[in-house]
Write a protein that holds these residues in place. Structure first.
Motif, PDB file in Angstrom:
ATOM      1  N   SER A   1     -20.284  15.987  27.308  1.00 40.96           N
ATOM      2  CA  SER A   1     -21.037  15.192  28.438  1.00 40.96           C
ATOM      3  C   SER A   1     -22.517  15.076  27.851  1.00 40.96           C
ATOM      4  O   SER A   1     -23.171  14.344  28.376  1.00 40.96           O
ATOM      5  N   GLN A   2     -23.137  16.582  27.802  1.00 44.70           N
ATOM      6  CA  GLN A   2     -24.479  16.424  27.281  1.00 44.70           C
ATOM      7  C   GLN A   2     -24.807  15.533  26.097  1.00 44.70           C
ATOM      8  O   GLN A   2     -25.250  15.210  26.202  1.00 44.70           O
ATOM      9  N   ILE A   3     -24.022  15.224  25.421  1.00 44.02           N
ATOM     10  CA  ILE A   3     -24.071  14.771  24.201  1.00 44.02           C
ATOM     11  C   ILE A   3     -24.097  13.305  24.079  1.00 44.02           C
ATOM     12  O   ILE A   3     -24.733  12.694  24.203  1.00 44.02           O
ATOM     13  N   ALA A   4     -23.061  13.342  24.489  1.00 43.88           N
ATOM     14  CA  ALA A   4     -23.350  11.611  25.257  1.00 43.88           C
ATOM     15  C   ALA A   4     -24.441  10.722  26.112  1.00 43.88           C
ATOM     16  O   ALA A   4     -24.981  10.021  25.924  1.00 43.88           O
ATOM     17  N   GLY A   5     -24.669  12.137  26.826  1.00 42.42           N
ATOM     18  CA  GLY A   5     -25.559  11.389  28.088  1.00 42.42           C
ATOM     19  C   GLY A   5     -26.619  11.288  27.424  1.00 42.42           C
ATOM     20  O   GLY A   5     -27.482  10.042  27.262  1.00 42.42           O
ATOM     21  N   ALA A   6     -26.987  12.411  26.007  1.00 39.96           N
ATOM     22  CA  ALA A   6     -28.274  12.059  25.244  1.00 39.96           C
ATOM     23  C   ALA A   6     -28.328  10.733  24.539  1.00 39.96           C
ATOM     24  O   ALA A   6     -29.166  10.109  24.417  1.00 39.96           O
ATOM     25  N   ALA A   7     -27.216  10.805  24.168  1.00 43.01           N
ATOM     26  CA  ALA A   7     -26.787   9.529  23.697  1.00 43.01           C
ATOM     27  C   ALA A   7     -27.283   8.657  24.165  1.00 43.01           C
ATOM     28  O   ALA A   7     -27.854   7.482  23.240  1.00 43.01           O
ATOM     29  N   VAL A   8     -26.785   7.883  25.312  1.00 44.20           N
ATOM     30  CA  VAL A   8     -26.742   6.817  25.825  1.00 44.20           C
ATOM     31  C   VAL A   8     -28.551   6.598  25.715  1.00 44.20           C
ATOM     32  O   VAL A   8     -29.040   5.842  26.003  1.00 44.20           O
ATOM     33  N   PHE A   9     -28.508   7.358  26.959  1.00 39.80           N
ATOM     34  CA  PHE A   9     -30.888   7.586  26.527  1.00 39.80           C
ATOM     35  C   PHE A   9     -31.778   7.345  25.142  1.00 39.80           C
ATOM     36  O   PHE A   9     -32.157   6.443  25.759  1.00 39.80           O
ATOM     37  N   GLY A  10     -31.392   7.705  24.136  1.00 42.44           N
ATOM     38  CA  GLY A  10     -32.260   7.027  22.813  1.00 42.44           C
ATOM     39  C   GLY A  10     -31.211   6.235  22.698  1.00 42.44           C
ATOM     40  O   GLY A  10     -32.285   5.303  22.010  1.00 42.44           O
ATOM     41  N   ILE A  11     -29.877   5.714  23.289  1.00 40.22           N
ATOM     42  CA  ILE A  11     -30.087   4.564  22.611  1.00 40.22           C
ATOM     43  C   ILE A  11     -30.494   3.138  23.488  1.00 40.22           C
ATOM     44  O   ILE A  11     -31.292   2.083  22.769  1.00 40.22           O
ATOM     45  N   MET A  12     -30.611   3.254  24.665  1.00 39.85           N
ATOM     46  CA  MET A  12     -31.076   2.183  25.944  1.00 39.85           C
ATOM     47  C   MET A  12     -32.630   2.909  26.043  1.00 39.85           C
ATOM     48  O   MET A  12     -33.122   1.511  26.774  1.00 39.85           O
ATOM     49  N   GLU A  13     -33.282   3.926  25.714  1.00 44.21           N
ATOM     50  CA  GLU A  13     -34.353   4.343  25.835  1.00 44.21           C
ATOM     51  C   GLU A  13     -35.375   4.652  24.387  1.00 44.21           C
ATOM     52  O   GLU A  13     -34.951   5.559  24.342  1.00 44.21           O
ATOM     53  N   PRO A  14     -35.274   4.089  23.656  1.00 45.66           N
ATOM     54  CA  PRO A  14     -35.497   3.940  22.104  1.00 45.66           C
ATOM     55  C   PRO A  14     -36.816   4.650  21.671  1.00 45.66           C
ATOM     56  O   PRO A  14     -36.829   5.514  20.808  1.00 45.66           O
ATOM     57  N   MET A  15     -37.792   4.524  22.684  1.00 45.06           N
ATOM     58  CA  MET A  15     -39.048   5.554  22.294  1.00 45.06           C
ATOM     59  C   MET A  15     -39.189   6.145  23.666  1.00 45.06           C
ATOM     60  O   MET A  15     -39.762   6.685  24.373  1.00 45.06           O
ATOM     61  N   GLY A  16     -38.031   6.501  24.198  1.00 46.16           N
ATOM     62  CA  GLY A  16     -38.143   7.870  25.758  1.00 46.16           C
ATOM     63  C   GLY A  16     -38.203   9.305  25.034  1.00 46.16           C
ATOM     64  O   GLY A  16     -38.217   9.595  24.033  1.00 46.16           O
ATOM     65  N   GLY A  17     -38.349   9.907  26.275  1.00 50.92           N
ATOM     66  CA  GLY A  17     -39.107  11.422  25.494  1.00 50.92           C
ATOM     67  C   GLY A  17     -40.232  12.068  26.613  1.00 50.92           C
ATOM     68  O   GLY A  17     -41.170  11.261  26.592  1.00 50.92           O
ATOM     69  N   PRO A  18     -40.090  12.652  27.495  1.00 49.68           N
ATOM     70  CA  PRO A  18     -39.092  13.809  26.947  1.00 49.68           C
ATOM     71  C   PRO A  18     -38.049  13.954  28.312  1.00 49.68           C
ATOM     72  O   PRO A  18     -38.264  13.671  29.302  1.00 49.68           O
ATOM     73  N   MET A  19     -36.819  13.690  27.769  1.00 55.61           N
ATOM     74  CA  MET A  19     -35.813  14.287  28.504  1.00 55.61           C
ATOM     75  C   MET A  19     -34.994  15.670  28.625  1.00 55.61           C
ATOM     76  O   MET A  19     -34.878  16.231  27.850  1.00 55.61           O
ATOM     77  N   ILE A  20     -35.206  15.917  29.892  1.00 57.95           N
ATOM     78  CA  ILE A  20     -34.617  17.477  30.291  1.00 57.95           C
ATOM     79  C   ILE A  20     -33.437  17.060  31.232  1.00 57.95           C
ATOM     80  O   ILE A  20     -33.628  16.746  31.930  1.00 57.95           O
ATOM     81  N   GLY A  21     -33.196  18.178  30.947  1.00 57.31           N
ATOM     82  CA  GLY A  21     -32.084  18.686  32.537  1.00 57.31           C
ATOM     83  C   GLY A  21     -31.028  18.619  32.100  1.00 57.31           C
ATOM     84  O   GLY A  21     -30.411  17.988  31.498  1.00 57.31           O
ATOM     85  N   ALA A  22     -30.124  19.945  33.023  1.00 60.68           N
ATOM     86  CA  ALA A  22     -28.965  19.361  32.552  1.00 60.68           C
ATOM     87  C   ALA A  22     -27.611  18.151  33.882  1.00 60.68           C
ATOM     88  O   ALA A  22     -25.982  17.966  33.748  1.00 60.68           O
TER      89      ALA A  22
END
Length: 213
Positions: A119-140
């Motif tokens: 789920s942690q990997i999937a959450g990051a992947a979806v964030f990366g796809i929907m926000e291609p220029m986003g970051g830094p994203m942190i947190g559990a």
């Protein structure tokens, strides 16, 4: 026939926090305490540095260059151990402890650890796809929402197979969704995309475990 008593004992036993969950909570708390203490130890920019090195940066998913080799892969792990302050940390760790205790009785610690990691990997992947220029994203929170999704997916299939009412479960899901929307409105910096990705992955895992058992 021998499987029935074993499953029943797991569900009726005391709600215990598995060892891996305690380890995650301790690591996250230790990291946050270090970041809070660092300015008093002559390292005022350590929080910024930790986000640069350990946060999730979407551009690295799309061909960007990291600050060190393999950062594009390591960030899928490291971002989940960083938080933006005590409130952010407390919200995630309290939620993790509460959900993990209940879910441990349903599916056990090993399956839950796998659900958390995926789920942690999937959450990051979806964030990366929907926000291609986003970051830094942190947190559990993406992984925590994944555990919530696992619980919902597992319970939904069990209720369906047993012919029981799903109204209590639907109310719980509605509460989780309302909380996510409220947090997104009150704290726009929260990465709801990671919540979505984690919850979706968790729901799939929970449903698959229910069908298997």
């Amino acid at each position: 026939m021998t499987d029935i008593p074993r499953v029943s004992a797991r569900r009726l036993g005391p709600a215990r926090l598995p060892g891996w969950a305690r380890a995650v909570i301790l690591i996250c708390c230790a990291v946050e305490l270090l970041l809070l203490a660092a300015p008093f130890m002559g390292a005022p920019r350590i929080r910024v540095t930790s986000s640069l090195l350990g946060g999730f940066w979407s551009p690295l998913m799309h061909g960007g260059q990291g600050l060190y080799p393999a950062q594009g892969g390591a960030m899928f792990v490291t971002y989940g151990f960083l938080h933006a302050g005590l409130m952010h940390l407390a919200m995630n760790m309290i939620s993790l402890a509460a959900i993990a205790r209940e879910l441990n009785r349903m599916i056990g610690g090993r399956a839950m650890a796998l659900a958390y990691a995926l789920s942690q990997i999937a959450g990051a992947a979806v964030f990366g796809i929907m926000e291609p220029m986003g970051g830094p994203m942190i947190g559990a929170s993406g992984a925590v929402f994944g555990l919530a999704g696992t619980l919902v997916g597992y319970a939904a299939i069990n209720l369906r197979l047993r012919g029981r009412s799903m109204q209590p479960l639907l109310r719980s899901v509605g509460t989780i969704l309302a909380l996510n929307v409220a947090l997104t409105v009150l704290m726009p910096q929260i990465a709801w995309q990671a919540h979505l990705g984690g919850a979706a992955m968790g729901a799939v895992i929970g449903a698959a475990l229910a069908f298997r058992r």
